[in-house]
Scaffold this active site. Sequence first.
Site, PDB file in Angstrom:
ATOM      1  N   ARG A 140       2.046  14.355   6.611  1.00 37.80           N
ATOM      2  CA  ARG A 140       3.361  14.615   7.794  1.00 37.80           C
ATOM      3  C   ARG A 140       5.016  14.580   7.175  1.00 37.80           C
ATOM      4  NH1 ARG A 140       1.025   9.687  11.371  1.00 37.80           N
ATOM      5  NH2 ARG A 140       0.454   8.831   9.677  1.00 37.80           N
ATOM      6  N   ASN A 167       6.882   7.540   9.691  1.00 35.49           N
ATOM      7  CA  ASN A 167       5.125   9.714   8.498  1.00 35.49           C
ATOM      8  C   ASN A 167       5.844  10.377   8.713  1.00 35.49           C
ATOM      9  OD1 ASN A 167       2.991   6.645   8.674  1.00 35.49           O
ATOM     10  ND2 ASN A 167       3.431   7.699  10.777  1.00 35.49           N
ATOM     11  N   ASP A 199       6.039   2.422   3.709  1.00 39.96           N
ATOM     12  CA  ASP A 199       6.132   3.119   3.911  1.00 39.96           C
ATOM     13  C   ASP A 199       7.562   2.527   5.454  1.00 39.96           C
ATOM     14  OD1 ASP A 199       4.281   2.788   6.525  1.00 39.96           O
ATOM     15  OD2 ASP A 199       3.633   4.936   5.732  1.00 39.96           O
ATOM     16  N   LEU A 207       1.119  -0.880   0.221  1.00 40.27           N
ATOM     17  CA  LEU A 207       0.343  -0.185   0.209  1.00 40.27           C
ATOM     18  C   LEU A 207       1.185   1.381   0.190  1.00 40.27           C
ATOM     19  CD1 LEU A 207      -2.210  -1.206   2.887  1.00 40.27           C
ATOM     20  CD2 LEU A 207      -2.510  -1.518   0.398  1.00 40.27           C
ATOM     21  N   GLY A 231      -0.892   6.830  -0.675  1.00 42.50           N
ATOM     22  CA  GLY A 231      -0.664   7.973   0.612  1.00 42.50           C
ATOM     23  C   GLY A 231       0.100   8.530   0.316  1.00 42.50           C
ATOM     24  N   SER A 263      57.039  23.017 -10.348  1.00 42.61           N
ATOM     25  CA  SER A 263      55.736  23.999  -9.539  1.00 42.61           C
ATOM     26  C   SER A 263      55.697  25.419 -10.606  1.00 42.61           C
ATOM     27  CB  SER A 263      56.253  24.784  -8.376  1.00 42.61           C
ATOM     28  OG  SER A 263      56.382  23.190  -7.254  1.00 42.61           O
TER      29      SER A 263
HETATM   30  C1  UD1 Z   1      -1.322   2.592   9.277  1.00 38.73           C
HETATM   31  C2  UD1 Z   1      -2.205   1.438  11.256  1.00 38.73           C
HETATM   32  C3  UD1 Z   1      -1.799   1.626  12.235  1.00 38.73           C
HETATM   33  C4  UD1 Z   1      -0.555   0.867  11.858  1.00 38.73           C
HETATM   34  C5  UD1 Z   1       0.796   1.423  11.141  1.00 38.73           C
HETATM   35  C6  UD1 Z   1       2.562   0.894  11.267  1.00 38.73           C
HETATM   36  C7  UD1 Z   1      -4.258   1.365   9.718  1.00 38.73           C
HETATM   37  C8  UD1 Z   1      -5.737   2.384   9.982  1.00 38.73           C
HETATM   38  N1  UD1 Z   1      -3.501   2.769  10.551  1.00 38.73           N
HETATM   39  O1  UD1 Z   1      -1.408   3.536  10.369  1.00 38.73           O
HETATM   40  O2  UD1 Z   1      -2.346   0.719  12.562  1.00 38.73           O
HETATM   41  O3  UD1 Z   1       0.288   0.697  13.174  1.00 38.73           O
HETATM   42  O4  UD1 Z   1       0.107   1.673  10.235  1.00 38.73           O
HETATM   43  O5  UD1 Z   1       2.964   1.719  10.288  1.00 38.73           O
HETATM   44  O6  UD1 Z   1      -4.596   0.865   8.470  1.00 38.73           O
HETATM   45  N2  UD1 Z   1      -2.099   4.065   2.400  1.00 38.73           N
HETATM   46  C9  UD1 Z   1      -3.117   4.085   1.011  1.00 38.73           C
HETATM   47  N3  UD1 Z   1      -3.941   3.883   0.829  1.00 38.73           N
HETATM   48  C10 UD1 Z   1      -5.269   5.194   1.682  1.00 38.73           C
HETATM   49  C11 UD1 Z   1      -4.155   5.145   3.235  1.00 38.73           C
HETATM   50  C12 UD1 Z   1      -2.960   4.297   3.048  1.00 38.73           C
HETATM   51  O7  UD1 Z   1      -2.283   3.709   0.358  1.00 38.73           O
HETATM   52  O8  UD1 Z   1      -6.051   5.601   1.260  1.00 38.73           O
HETATM   53  C13 UD1 Z   1      -0.672   3.475   2.046  1.00 38.73           C
HETATM   54  C14 UD1 Z   1       0.105   5.025   2.762  1.00 38.73           C
HETATM   55  O9  UD1 Z   1       0.461   4.567   1.098  1.00 38.73           O
HETATM   56  C15 UD1 Z   1       1.335   4.039   3.809  1.00 38.73           C
HETATM   57  C16 UD1 Z   1      -0.038   3.510   4.336  1.00 38.73           C
HETATM   58  O10 UD1 Z   1      -0.738   2.643   3.248  1.00 38.73           O
HETATM   59  O11 UD1 Z   1       1.644   3.222   3.253  1.00 38.73           O
HETATM   60  C17 UD1 Z   1      -0.230   2.856   5.576  1.00 38.73           C
HETATM   61  O12 UD1 Z   1      -0.957   4.024   5.490  1.00 38.73           O
HETATM   62  P1  UD1 Z   1      -0.474   5.791   7.146  1.00 38.73           P
HETATM   63  O13 UD1 Z   1      -1.799   6.781   6.686  1.00 38.73           O
HETATM   64  O14 UD1 Z   1       1.053   6.112   7.075  1.00 38.73           O
HETATM   65  O15 UD1 Z   1      -0.527   5.147   8.443  1.00 38.73           O
HETATM   66  P2  UD1 Z   1      -0.327   4.835   9.670  1.00 38.73           P
HETATM   67  O16 UD1 Z   1      -0.630   5.676   9.975  1.00 38.73           O
HETATM   68  O17 UD1 Z   1       0.616   5.439   9.753  1.00 38.73           O
HETATM   69 CA    CA Z   2       2.810   4.904   8.618  1.00 33.68          CA
END
Ligand code: UD1
Ligand code: CA
Length: 489
Positions: free
Chosen positions: A19, A234, A109, A12, A15, A411
């Site tokens: 931050r 993040n 990430d 995934l 995002g 030199s």
């Molecule tokens: C997420 C988890 C959290 C976990 C943490 C671990 C959820 C709701 N929360 O939080 O429980 O402890 O990761 O690192 O899953 N992304 C998408 N599409 C979206 C949203 C996010 O592809 O609509 C991807 C982002 O690019 C990212 C990853 O999913 O790579 C995680 O998203 P992020 O917003 O970083 O979640 P956290 O707040 O870190």
């Molecule tokens: Ca994250």
Amino acid sequence: MTEVRPAAVLVLAAGQGKRMKSATPKVLHAMCGRTLLGHVLAAIEPLQADRTLIVLGHERPQVENFLADAAPTAEVVVQEEQQGTGHAARLALEFAQDLTGTVLVMHGDTPLFTTETLTAVLARHAEARADATMLTAVMPDPSNYGRVTRDADGHVTGIVEDRDATDAQKQIAEICTGVYAFDAATVRDVLERIASDNAQQEEYLTDAIGLLVREGKVVASVVAADWRETLGVNDRAQLADARRHMRDRIVAHWMREGATITDPQTTWMGVRVRLEPDVTIHQNTQLHGATLIRSGATVGPDCTLRDTEVGNGATVTKSMCEGVVIGADATVGPFSYLRPGTRLGDRGKVGAFVETKKADIGDGSKVPHLTYVGDATIGADANIGAGTVFVNYDGVDKHHTTIGDAAFVGSGSMLVGPREIGPGAYVAAGSAITEDVPAGAIGIGRSRQRNVLGWVFRRRAGTKSADAARRAGAGGTMEGSSPPGTDEK
Ligand code: UD1
Ligand code: CA
């Protein structure tokens, strides 16, 4: 050995990474020579999944561009609006409709996971014949992560996001790492039923765990052996943290392979750097790109090397090198700047305040002080005197200069390219060389010196210099004391 090869790995990465406050998509930020997503791809590659699915959305063209090189066989799933990790996973499973078997899900990430840890999750998933298996970690500071809730018997009951957690839940140190193994059909089904009635109004993938537990499915878990692998990035502070952990891992690896690293805390290396046994790396040294340090070499303190090879037994001190090959037993520095296309031969020397570029310097040749060598070929055993400049640029074009074996450049000479100084030739100090010098000749390219006797007494009378000259017994207080041919002008 349990068969753990997954049918698919799903990453995934759609995002924005708000931050980070960056124009660069979060997963393309770099640490130790790779992007965050690149580290994830490197960890999943040995799993040999049949398919790699990557969910992209924010700044998709940039990330796709990166993937074209880094993972050309990966399939991109588009998530136009980022409505949560559950939504992203749902789109991917809809995209790969025919996918069955085990799918390993992780985030783009979290760059520190090792293949071994991911394999452990897949192995547990297979052994437990689970519908879902999640990787958790016990964190020294769990804030902002999703927390794992368990019942009195220790069975997982679900995951609660930090923003939705009660004060009591926030005390839980066990977190959701974002790594899961799922049965594809089961998770496809459950993701259809995830709500977004939470603090962020998003579909949380984490909610799949609680739902599966409530529906009586088999949910297993593995606690990560090393919580540092599970760090998510993040913001920039977490990026720096993650980079430090990756650095520690790389440095520790090379120490185990026989390198002496005198100050691991100030030594930085990328993932493609290689060190042979018995090299010594001193403090404040950064090795980037495909740098290779051969046995017996010493690099540092205070060096920055990129895509540079340092030969056996060579020494590089307080210097910067990029795209350079340094021969065996050669010495570089202190304060040398070796730019792309420099090759220094065996036992060669490049010394203090010397800059080189596209310079092939032969075995045993020395460029010890204050020199610029650009667009040059220098034979073996030549000596380039202090302050020599290879005048390679005429304002429009660059020109090449060749120096023969055992030539000696005095030199302070300007070698105006294109020029050829023959083998064994000399250049007189202070020359501006605008014609080739044949083998065995000396080139003298300067006007003859003349001394005007008594000049100081006439033109600087009453100064300290005049007093000193008088004390030294110099004559010439009177007019006309210069011998013939040394007229004052
Ligand atoms: C997420 C988890 C959290 C976990 C943490 C671990 C959820 C709701 N929360 O939080 O429980 O402890 O990761 O690192 O899953 N992304 C998408 N599409 C979206 C949203 C996010 O592809 O609509 C991807 C982002 O690019 C990212 C990853 O999913 O790579 C995680 O998203 P992020 O917003 O970083 O979640 P956290 O707040 O870190
Ligand atoms: Ca994250």
